[in-house]
Design a protein around this motif. Structure first.
Motif, short mmCIF file in Angstrom:
data_model
loop_
_atom_site.label_atom_id
_atom_site.label_comp_id
_atom_site.label_asym_id
_atom_site.label_seq_id
_atom_site.Cartn_x
_atom_site.Cartn_y
_atom_site.Cartn_z
N ARG A 65 0.79 -1.24 0.00
CA ARG A 65 0.00 0.00 0.00
C ARG A 65 0.82 1.28 0.00
N VAL A 66 2.07 1.18 0.44
CA VAL A 66 2.91 2.39 0.55
C VAL A 66 4.32 2.06 0.08
N GLY A 67 4.91 2.96 -0.68
CA GLY A 67 6.28 2.73 -1.12
C GLY A 67 6.97 4.04 -1.42
N ALA A 68 8.23 3.94 -1.81
CA ALA A 68 8.99 5.15 -2.10
C ALA A 68 10.15 4.82 -3.02
N ILE A 69 10.61 5.83 -3.72
CA ILE A 69 11.78 5.70 -4.59
C ILE A 69 12.72 6.86 -4.27
N SER A 70 13.98 6.53 -4.06
CA SER A 70 14.97 7.58 -3.79
C SER A 70 15.80 7.83 -5.03
N PHE A 71 16.05 9.08 -5.30
CA PHE A 71 16.93 9.47 -6.40
C PHE A 71 18.03 10.35 -5.82
N PRO A 72 19.24 10.28 -6.42
CA PRO A 72 20.30 11.16 -5.93
C PRO A 72 19.85 12.63 -6.03
N VAL A 73 20.44 13.46 -5.18
CA VAL A 73 20.06 14.88 -5.13
C VAL A 73 20.09 15.52 -6.52
N GLU A 74 21.11 15.13 -7.34
CA GLU A 74 21.27 15.78 -8.64
C GLU A 74 20.29 15.25 -9.70
N SER A 75 19.56 14.17 -9.38
CA SER A 75 18.66 13.56 -10.38
C SER A 75 17.21 14.01 -10.23
N GLU A 76 17.01 15.29 -10.06
CA GLU A 76 15.66 15.82 -9.86
C GLU A 76 14.78 15.57 -11.09
N VAL A 77 15.39 15.65 -12.27
CA VAL A 77 14.61 15.46 -13.50
C VAL A 77 14.07 14.03 -13.56
N ASP A 78 14.91 13.06 -13.23
CA ASP A 78 14.47 11.65 -13.23
C ASP A 78 13.37 11.43 -12.20
N ALA A 79 13.52 12.04 -11.03
CA ALA A 79 12.52 11.88 -9.97
C ALA A 79 11.19 12.46 -10.43
N ARG A 80 11.23 13.63 -11.07
CA ARG A 80 9.99 14.29 -11.52
C ARG A 80 9.32 13.46 -12.61
N LYS A 81 10.15 12.86 -13.49
CA LYS A 81 9.62 12.02 -14.58
C LYS A 81 8.94 10.78 -14.00
N ALA A 82 9.61 10.14 -13.03
CA ALA A 82 9.03 8.94 -12.40
C ALA A 82 7.71 9.28 -11.72
N ALA A 83 7.69 10.40 -11.00
CA ALA A 83 6.46 10.80 -10.30
C ALA A 83 5.33 11.03 -11.29
N ALA A 84 5.63 11.72 -12.40
CA ALA A 84 4.59 12.01 -13.40
C ALA A 84 4.07 10.72 -14.02
N GLU A 85 4.97 9.77 -14.29
CA GLU A 85 4.55 8.49 -14.89
C GLU A 85 3.66 7.70 -13.92
N ILE A 86 4.03 7.71 -12.66
CA ILE A 86 3.25 6.96 -11.66
C ILE A 86 1.87 7.61 -11.48
N VAL A 87 1.84 8.93 -11.47
CA VAL A 87 0.55 9.64 -11.37
C VAL A 87 -0.34 9.23 -12.55
N ALA A 88 0.24 9.24 -13.76
CA ALA A 88 -0.54 8.90 -14.96
C ALA A 88 -1.03 7.44 -14.88
N GLU A 89 -0.14 6.56 -14.44
CA GLU A 89 -0.50 5.13 -14.33
C GLU A 89 -1.65 4.93 -13.36
N LEU A 90 -1.57 5.58 -12.20
CA LEU A 90 -2.62 5.40 -11.18
C LEU A 90 -3.93 6.08 -11.61
N ARG A 91 -3.82 7.20 -12.31
CA ARG A 91 -5.06 7.87 -12.77
C ARG A 91 -5.76 7.07 -13.86
N ALA A 92 -4.99 6.22 -14.58
CA ALA A 92 -5.58 5.43 -15.67
C ALA A 92 -6.29 4.17 -15.14
N LEU A 93 -6.10 3.85 -13.86
CA LEU A 93 -6.70 2.61 -13.33
C LEU A 93 -8.23 2.67 -13.31
#
Ligand SMILES: [Mn+2]
Length: 328
Positions: A300-328
């Motif tokens: 039910r709960v999870g998390a993903i850590s990205f290095p401090v400098e990888s903000e772009v990757d973190a934002r991309k992952a978050a957006a993809e997960i939001v889209a995936e969950l909204r499509a359910l």
């Protein structure tokens, strides 16, 4: 000889697990003269450093991932993502069962059951059923470890307004560097008395104030669409926030995906509303989603850590997960 206890830091269950393990080891193993505590946090990259292990004495990990090091003596965990790799899991199995089916050399030293709500509850179960340890005096601790780690609060209001002592202790543990000091107290006195300790009270005041500020900030940012609450607070670095705030603000949300930044990582936090009226079979497996991005957690709960400098990757992952969950 000493026993070095590695535990899930910044986590109420992690601190309770270290406390319970210590009591268990004292009463049922009795092979250590002293205990040292080292908190571990999930981070991008390697989790363990060989230099961390005690070279003479015992090493224990509680409420945290397995390590295939030969130095590891004791291990208790309940995380679905307990093994960082298939090799680690195979290594664990070798210690559990011999080729002829008899119990392996580490069957009574290393214990794993992902069906347990809290690792503290899992340690208590093994200590009492396999080693005969009495659980008297531990009921309050075990009750709250299950409530907190299983996110089984009666309401978002109880979780965010934090009336109970265990809730305030959770806030202090998750935000301040107090768990090492608190561990010996958790099995020795009621939670009210732990909360009343000056070193705890000193941290609590400013944290409650910051909690109110985070509530206001997430209130400004969080948007709930198609059952998914999403927010980005990376521009306001924080070492953490109450993960129930999104559901307190948007009770209609089924999931929440939060993007935040701390001194050492960018973090995508993914959660399921604990008070959702949806049935379990209709809910997404959050650990499986997070594992695809190199993170982990529970169903039910999870998390993903990205290095401090990888903000772009973190934002991309978050957006993809939001889209995936909204499509359910
Ligand atoms: Mn836990």
């Amino acid at each position: 000889m000493d026993c070095r206890v590695f535990y899930h830091d910044k986590c109420f269950d992690g601190a309770c697990s270290a406390a319970l393990f210590t009591k268990f080891h004292r009463e049922c193993a009795g092979t250590a003269t002293g205990f040292e505590y080292r908190g571990l946090v999930h981070r991008a990259g390697s989790l363990f450093d060989e230099s961390w292990w005690l070279t003479s004495g015992e090493n224990a990990i509680v409420d945290f991932k397995y390590s295939a090091s030969e130095r590891l003596t004791w291990w208790f965990d309940h995380h679905q993502s307990a093994f960082a790799s298939a090799e680690d899991e195979a290594h664990f199995r070798v210690g559990q069962v011999n080729a002829d089916g008899t119990p392996g050399p580490l069957a009574m030293r290393q214990f794993f059951d992902p069906s347990y709500t809290s690792c503290a509850g899992w340690i208590a179960h093994i200590a009492s059923t396999e080693f005969g340890m009495s659980l008297s005096g531990l009921r309050e601790l075990l009750y709250w470890a299950d409530i907190v780690d299983g996110a089984k609060y009666e309401s978002a209001k109880a979780a965010v307004e934090m009336e109970a002592a265990a809730m305030k202790l959770t806030l202090v543990i998750e935000s301040a560097d107090v768990s090492r000091q608190m561990i010996p107290l958790l099995t020795a006195m009621p939670l009210d008395e732990v909360l009343a300790q000056p070193f705890v009270q000193q941290e609590l005041g400013p944290l409650m104030e910051r909690h109110r500020q985070m509530l206001a900030l997430i209130g400004q940012r969080a948007v709930c669409e198609r059952g998914v609450i999403a927010f980005d607070i990376t521009d306001e670095p924080t070492e953490g926030y109450n993960k129930f705030i999104p559901y307190y603000l948007h009770p209609e949300g089924t999931y929440n995906v939060g993007l935040s930044r701390s001194s050492f990582r960018n973090k995508v936090s993914v959660g399921t509303n604990p008070w959702t009226t949806k049935s379990a079979v209709d809910l997404a497996n959050i650990a499986a989603i997070c594992e695809r991005y190199g993170g982990g957690g529970h169903a039910r709960v999870g998390a993903i850590s990205f290095p401090v400098e990888s903000e772009v990757d973190a934002r991309k992952a978050a957006a993809e997960i939001v889209a995936e969950l909204r499509a359910l």
